[in-house]
Scaffold this active site. Structure first.
Site, mmCIF file in Angstrom:
data_model
loop_
_atom_site.group_PDB
_atom_site.id
_atom_site.type_symbol
_atom_site.label_atom_id
_atom_site.label_comp_id
_atom_site.label_asym_id
_atom_site.label_seq_id
_atom_site.Cartn_x
_atom_site.Cartn_y
_atom_site.Cartn_z
ATOM 1 N N GLU A 1 0.808 -1.225 0.000
ATOM 2 C CA GLU A 1 0.000 0.000 0.000
ATOM 3 C C GLU A 1 0.841 1.275 0.000
ATOM 4 O O GLU A 1 0.330 2.371 -0.219
ATOM 5 C CB GLU A 1 -0.947 0.010 1.209
ATOM 6 C CG GLU A 1 -2.064 -1.006 1.134
ATOM 7 C CD GLU A 1 -1.650 -2.439 1.425
ATOM 8 O OE1 GLU A 1 -2.354 -3.356 0.952
ATOM 9 O OE2 GLU A 1 -0.626 -2.662 2.116
ATOM 10 N N ILE B 1 9.100 -10.257 4.539
ATOM 11 C CA ILE B 1 9.856 -11.458 4.898
ATOM 12 C C ILE B 1 9.381 -12.614 4.016
ATOM 13 O O ILE B 1 8.179 -12.851 3.876
ATOM 14 C CB ILE B 1 9.669 -11.806 6.389
ATOM 15 C CG1 ILE B 1 10.143 -10.627 7.270
ATOM 16 C CG2 ILE B 1 10.416 -13.089 6.747
ATOM 17 C CD1 ILE B 1 9.829 -10.788 8.744
ATOM 18 N N THR C 1 5.747 -19.215 -0.100
ATOM 19 C CA THR C 1 5.228 -19.039 -1.460
ATOM 20 C C THR C 1 5.989 -17.913 -2.167
ATOM 21 O O THR C 1 6.824 -17.243 -1.576
ATOM 22 C CB THR C 1 3.729 -18.680 -1.440
ATOM 23 O OG1 THR C 1 3.576 -17.374 -0.869
ATOM 24 C CG2 THR C 1 2.925 -19.689 -0.621
ATOM 25 N N HIS D 1 4.747 -15.153 -3.060
ATOM 26 C CA HIS D 1 4.085 -13.895 -2.734
ATOM 27 C C HIS D 1 5.097 -12.788 -2.412
ATOM 28 O O HIS D 1 4.964 -11.646 -2.825
ATOM 29 C CB HIS D 1 3.142 -14.139 -1.548
ATOM 30 C CG HIS D 1 2.291 -12.979 -1.188
ATOM 31 N ND1 HIS D 1 2.452 -12.294 -0.006
ATOM 32 C CD2 HIS D 1 1.282 -12.375 -1.840
ATOM 33 C CE1 HIS D 1 1.571 -11.321 0.054
ATOM 34 N NE2 HIS D 1 0.858 -11.344 -1.045
ATOM 35 N N ARG E 1 18.893 -6.077 10.547
ATOM 36 C CA ARG E 1 18.930 -4.875 9.712
ATOM 37 C C ARG E 1 18.110 -3.720 10.296
ATOM 38 O O ARG E 1 18.066 -2.642 9.732
ATOM 39 C CB ARG E 1 18.444 -5.219 8.305
ATOM 40 C CG ARG E 1 19.467 -6.027 7.538
ATOM 41 C CD ARG E 1 18.880 -6.703 6.307
ATOM 42 N NE ARG E 1 19.894 -7.392 5.536
ATOM 43 C CZ ARG E 1 20.425 -8.568 5.848
ATOM 44 N NH1 ARG E 1 20.040 -9.182 6.946
ATOM 45 N NH2 ARG E 1 21.352 -9.125 5.089
#
Length: 159
Positions: A59, A83, A87, A89, A128
């Site tokens: 978004e 992360i 899959t 995605h 990080r």
């Protein structure tokens, strides 16, 4: 030969920070790093920083596009964490987000700096966000400050 290099202090700049709420516990550390850098190192006044929260990284480009259209801010810092899961995605979200942010930055000539982590696991994200790999939110803030000053210098040279 002319060379343009710029510092990172800009007391009058206005900066928007768009923060994903997804993986918020990591993003809060990235945001803290960005805010500390903007205020302490860049000397940006707190009143010149707008924070906008969105559901997730996907978004972020919509809000960045909306903000850029009105040219009220000198730079946008985006903060999020994507992360890798089991899959594909992860790849699509990261790729679409980065590509759209790049297009917005080029279209409106506004620096959009990336404090979005794309990591293989939670441990990498935590590293990080303020541990042994530094704080990528702080790095995004430094890049935003420098880019604001480079653009201002270029504008002065073109007048």
């Amino acid at each position: 030969m002319k060379i343009i290099q710029s510092g990172i202090i800009n007391k009058t700049a206005s900066i928007a920070i768009i923060i994903s709420r997804f993986n918020q516990f990591i993003n809060n550390n990235l945001l803290s790093g960005a805010l500390d850098t903007l205020k302490r190192i860049g000397r940006i006044k707190e009143d010149n920083i707008l924070q906008i929260y969105v559901p997730g990284a996907y978004e972020i480009p919509l809000i960045a596009n909306y903000i850029s259209k009105y040219k009220k801010y000198n730079a946008i810092i985006v903060i999020g964490t994507i992360i890798k899961g089991s899959t594909d995605h992860f790849k699509y979200i990261a790729s679409d987000t980065y590509n759209n942010l790049s297009k917005i930055s080029m279209k409106y000539f506004i620096p959009i700096t990336l404090g979005i982590l794309t990591t293989n696991n939670l441990e990498e994200s935590i590293e990080r966000a303020g541990l042994k790999m530094g704080n990528k939110g702080s790095e995004a803030a430094l890049a935003a400050l420098e880019m604001i000053n480079v653009i201002e210098t270029l504008k002065k040279n073109n007048d």
